[in-house]
Structure formats: C-alpha cells, structure tokens
Design a protein around this motif. Structure first.
Motif, PDB file in Angstrom:
ATOM      1  N   ASP A 146      -0.976   2.423  -4.131  1.00  0.00           N
ATOM      2  CA  ASP A 146       0.067   1.562  -4.697  1.00  0.00           C
ATOM      3  C   ASP A 146      -0.557   0.213  -5.017  1.00  0.00           C
ATOM      4  O   ASP A 146      -0.898  -0.548  -4.110  1.00  0.00           O
ATOM      5  CB  ASP A 146       1.219   1.397  -3.700  1.00  0.00           C
ATOM      6  CG  ASP A 146       2.451   0.741  -4.315  1.00  0.00           C
ATOM      7  OD1 ASP A 146       2.316   0.134  -5.395  1.00  0.00           O
ATOM      8  OD2 ASP A 146       3.534   0.840  -3.716  1.00  0.00           O
ATOM      9  N   ARG A 163       0.750  -2.372  -5.984  1.00  0.00           N
ATOM     10  CA  ARG A 163       1.575  -3.502  -5.540  1.00  0.00           C
ATOM     11  C   ARG A 163       1.139  -3.967  -4.158  1.00  0.00           C
ATOM     12  O   ARG A 163       1.487  -5.084  -3.736  1.00  0.00           O
ATOM     13  CB  ARG A 163       3.051  -3.107  -5.525  1.00  0.00           C
ATOM     14  CG  ARG A 163       3.641  -2.805  -6.881  1.00  0.00           C
ATOM     15  CD  ARG A 163       5.017  -2.172  -6.747  1.00  0.00           C
ATOM     16  NE  ARG A 163       4.959  -0.892  -6.043  1.00  0.00           N
ATOM     17  CZ  ARG A 163       6.007  -0.114  -5.833  1.00  0.00           C
ATOM     18  NH1 ARG A 163       7.201  -0.486  -6.248  1.00  0.00           N
ATOM     19  NH2 ARG A 163       5.869   1.041  -5.186  1.00  0.00           N
ATOM     20  N   ASP A 193      -2.654   5.076 -10.540  1.00  0.00           N
ATOM     21  CA  ASP A 193      -1.773   4.464  -9.550  1.00  0.00           C
ATOM     22  C   ASP A 193      -0.622   5.417  -9.214  1.00  0.00           C
ATOM     23  O   ASP A 193       0.161   5.796 -10.093  1.00  0.00           O
ATOM     24  CB  ASP A 193      -1.213   3.154 -10.110  1.00  0.00           C
ATOM     25  CG  ASP A 193      -0.345   2.398  -9.120  1.00  0.00           C
ATOM     26  OD1 ASP A 193      -0.291   2.800  -7.930  1.00  0.00           O
ATOM     27  OD2 ASP A 193       0.284   1.401  -9.523  1.00  0.00           O
ATOM     28  N   SER A 194      -0.503   5.796  -7.926  1.00  0.00           N
ATOM     29  CA  SER A 194       0.575   6.707  -7.530  1.00  0.00           C
ATOM     30  C   SER A 194       1.850   5.969  -7.131  1.00  0.00           C
ATOM     31  O   SER A 194       2.860   6.604  -6.811  1.00  0.00           O
ATOM     32  CB  SER A 194       0.118   7.606  -6.381  1.00  0.00           C
ATOM     33  OG  SER A 194      -0.012   6.861  -5.182  1.00  0.00           O
ATOM     34  N   GLU A 195       1.798   4.619  -7.101  1.00  0.00           N
ATOM     35  CA  GLU A 195       2.978   3.781  -6.844  1.00  0.00           C
ATOM     36  C   GLU A 195       3.663   4.099  -5.523  1.00  0.00           C
ATOM     37  O   GLU A 195       4.857   3.846  -5.341  1.00  0.00           O
ATOM     38  CB  GLU A 195       3.981   3.900  -8.000  1.00  0.00           C
ATOM     39  CG  GLU A 195       3.400   3.486  -9.345  1.00  0.00           C
ATOM     40  CD  GLU A 195       4.375   3.685 -10.490  1.00  0.00           C
ATOM     41  OE1 GLU A 195       5.581   3.906 -10.223  1.00  0.00           O
ATOM     42  OE2 GLU A 195       3.939   3.631 -11.657  1.00  0.00           O
ATOM     43  N   ARG A 241       1.635  11.154  -6.365  1.00  0.00           N
ATOM     44  CA  ARG A 241       0.263  11.282  -5.861  1.00  0.00           C
ATOM     45  C   ARG A 241      -0.375  12.563  -6.384  1.00  0.00           C
ATOM     46  O   ARG A 241      -1.529  12.557  -6.841  1.00  0.00           O
ATOM     47  CB  ARG A 241       0.252  11.329  -4.340  1.00  0.00           C
ATOM     48  CG  ARG A 241       0.504  10.009  -3.653  1.00  0.00           C
ATOM     49  CD  ARG A 241       0.328  10.133  -2.146  1.00  0.00           C
ATOM     50  NE  ARG A 241       0.999   9.037  -1.468  1.00  0.00           N
ATOM     51  CZ  ARG A 241       2.121   9.171  -0.773  1.00  0.00           C
ATOM     52  NH1 ARG A 241       2.668  10.350  -0.610  1.00  0.00           N
ATOM     53  NH2 ARG A 241       2.678   8.118  -0.210  1.00  0.00           N
ATOM     54  N   SER A 266       6.049   1.575   0.757  1.00  0.00           N
ATOM     55  CA  SER A 266       6.459   1.656  -0.641  1.00  0.00           C
ATOM     56  C   SER A 266       7.906   1.204  -0.852  1.00  0.00           C
ATOM     57  O   SER A 266       8.300   0.886  -1.970  1.00  0.00           O
ATOM     58  CB  SER A 266       6.299   3.094  -1.145  1.00  0.00           C
ATOM     59  OG  SER A 266       7.109   3.984  -0.392  1.00  0.00           O
TER      60      SER A 266
END
Length: 383
Positions: A82, A84, A110-112, A118, A242
């Motif tokens: 992530d 972020r 990016d899997s966030e 993912r 997350s």
C-alpha cells in the motif's frame, strides 16, 4: 542491544523477586518492600540503558562491503502492499534510487492493501516477465501459493517486512526478508514508554492481525508492559492498516470514553495509526503531554513532524527505509549472480525529540549517515 538484557526485560516484572530469592522460597507477597522497590529500580535502570543505546547516533556501517558487481539489464517487478503507507513508500523510493544506480528498470504494482487486488497485481507482475520480484510490506506466507509461478520460472524473490523475522522465509520462495529485528523494535518501543512514564504507563496497543510480523510485534510490546508492575496494559486493538483512516477516529473516541485519564500511552506497530488518532485527541481537548504515542515502525514524515513539534508522539523506532531499498537491490543482485544473500540486519534506532534532527531527521526521514550509498556503489562497481 541483543540477547540477555532484552530477554530479561520480557521475563522479569518490575516487582519480580530476584532469581536467588525465588530459589530460596521467597515469594513476591512475602518479599520485603525494600526488595520490591529495588527490583523496580533495577528494571527501570536496565530499561533506560537499552533505550539510551537505541537512541544514540548511528554507528559506522556494519553491513557487507564485498559482493558481486552489478548484473546488467535486469527488470524488477515490485509488489507494494500500500503506497499510502509511509514505510512502504519510503522503501520503494529507496529501491528506485538504487535501481537507477545499478542500471535496472523497475515497475511498481500497488495492491492498495486489498486482499483481492494483491493477487491480481501479482498476476500482472508475472505477466510483465520480470527477472526478479520484490515484495514490500505484504505477508509472504499468505501469498505463498501466488508466488509459486515466479519460483517455477526461476524468478528470484526478496521482500521487505514480509515475515516476522529477517532472513530467508521458510515455506516460501522468498530468499530474503529485509527488516530490522521486529521483536527488538517492539521491545525498545515498549521500554521507551516505560522509561518516559517512570514505570507508570497506562497502555493501549494497536496492531493489524492480518500480518504475522504485526501480531508478533504487538505481543512483544504487550509482554514488556506486563513485565512492569507499575504499568497497566489497558487494551490491544486490532485495526487493519488499510482501514486505519476509516476506523481509527471512532476507535480513539471509544478508548478515550472507556479509559479516560488512565490511558497515557499508545503503542502501535506502525505510525499510520497516529495520523488519524492525533486529530481526535486534539478535538477532545487532550493536551500534548496528556497522552504519548510511540511506534514500533516505520518512521514516517508525519511521525517526525509530531515528534519535532511535541504533538503527542514522543518516539518512533524508525526504519532506515531508503537504506532498506538499497539492500533489497543488493540482495537481488547477489541472487542474480548465483550468490547467497547477506542476512544483514540494521541495528534498531529510536527517534525522540532529542535526536530527531540527526541522520536525515532534518528531511523528516531516518537516513543513517554511515555512507551506505557509496559502499553499495563500490560493491556493484558503479560510478
């Protein structure tokens, strides 16, 4: 910093009876008050010694100085858990910096922080036909089935914070997990809270149970707090990293309502929790000195700002994120060259108001001033 002192801190309570007295049949209930007080002082003295050692300026480079020259024309796929997350972002930035020096191309996926994403981004990463895969922040064992296609194609894999311990990850094709010692990070964080509180901390621990490394760090912090007779472990909260932006404000309000002034220290496995807790504390009228936050990783920009301004956060055991990015590239280069990984573990470093401006702190990062960039350039034989 390793071995007996930290193990002792986990197993000996502030008011524990010394081993010799215990062997003679003296219990905590029957021990003289002076003996109990002496044990508490000894605990705090040992905790302070460990915390002081972790807070010192960076020692000279203790990592590798030799290795294979740069392997040419490599393409690397990066699975970022992530972007972020300041820790993941900092490591990816370090990888990109090092890849430019060594002469490789990098594509970041990016899997966030989303489980389904993912797997999709791993499929995309495999479809990009990489020479190597680097995982930043995702759990290696959970991803093991999805990593098999990479291993079957002979694609080497290294990771950052992908398991509970540094080094190769058993049961997976991950050849090296780059990390500081997560349990040592956790112990130093909890001991810092004990030292800062004079052995009187009322603690809430925040973790993300999805990640084994996060569970282990939280358990280690809790064990240290329980070992302090004057401290209280009020709560352990499982909050998905997350979803921290969504969940932490209401979680913080609920904890304030339940524990009030008894809650004096917040410990977390990552600084990101405090990004969303601090505004709630301000809104609730809690003074900066009314509740202290310490994080067992990763040393984000916002954490440095809070420490510098004295806004709730009083410490973070910061990861050398940029350095770890360079180490990931070096470990991958060794695998390309048919050599073993280094198993190098960077020493733990606690950032506080007293040292926040050193070793990159003026740029709001922990970037050890030990010459690692030039050392890796020399190893790779790159200008």
């Amino acid at each position: 910093m390793r071995g007996l002192p930290l193990a002792w801190a986990l197993t000996c309570a502030c008011a524990c009876v010394p081993p010799i007295a215990a062997a003679q049949g003296v219990t905590a209930a029957s021990a003289p008050a002076a003996s109990v007080a002496g044990s508490a002082r000894s605990f705090l003295d040992e905790a302070k010694r460990i915390v002081d050692a972790a807070s010192r300026s960076v020692t000279p480079w203790s990592g590798p100085r030799t290795g294979p020259r740069a392997q040419p024309d490599k393409h690397i796929a990066v699975l970022a858990e992530d972007l972020r997350n300041g820790g993941v972002l900092g490591v990816v930035d370090g990888m990109l910096e090092a890849a430019k020096v060594i002469g490789w191309s990098v594509k970041v996926f990016d899997s966030e922080g989303l489980p389904d994403l993912r797997l999709k981004v791993l499929e995309s990463a495999l479809a990009s036909h990489p020479d190597g895969l680097i995982i930043a922040g995702a759990d290696a064992r959970s991803l093991a089935p999805a990593l098999r296609p990479f291993a079957d194609r002979g694609i080497p894999i290294v990771g950052w914070h992908v398991a509970a311990q540094a080094g190769p990850v058993p049961g997976t094709p991950v050849a090296m997990n780059v990390s500081t010692d997560p349990l040592e990070v956790a112990r130093v964080t909890a001991l810092a809270a004990i030292v800062q509180s004079g052995g009187q901390a009322g603690v809430v621990v925040f973790t993300d149970a999805y990640f084994r490394i996060a569970r282990d760090k939280a358990d280690a912090m809790a064990a240290v707090i329980r070992a302090c007779s004057g401290c209280t472990l009020l709560d352990m909260r499982d909050v998905a990293i997350s979803r921290s932006r969504e969940l932490m404000p209401d979680t913080t309000r609920a904890l304030l309502a339940r524990y009030g002034k008894r809650w004096t220290y917040a410990l977390a496995i990552n600084d990101i929790y405090f990004d969303y807790a601090a505004p709630v504390l301000t809104q609730a009228g809690i003074p900066d000195g009314g509740l202290s936050m310490l994080s067992a990783g990763d040393g984000s920009e916002s954490a440095f700002l809070r420490i510098r301004t004295g806004t709730f956060q009083t410490g973070t055991v910061a990861e050398p994120l940029n350095l770890h990015g360079w180490q990931l590239i070096d470990e991958m280069n060794r695998l390309f060259a048919g050599e073993s990984v280094t198993n190098y573990v960077v020493p733990v470093h606690l950032v506080t108001a007293d040292n926040v401006n050193a070793d990159g702190g003026d740029r709001l990062i922990y970037d050890p001033a030990n010459g690692y960039r030039n050392i890796y350039r020399h190893i790779w034989q790159r200008p």
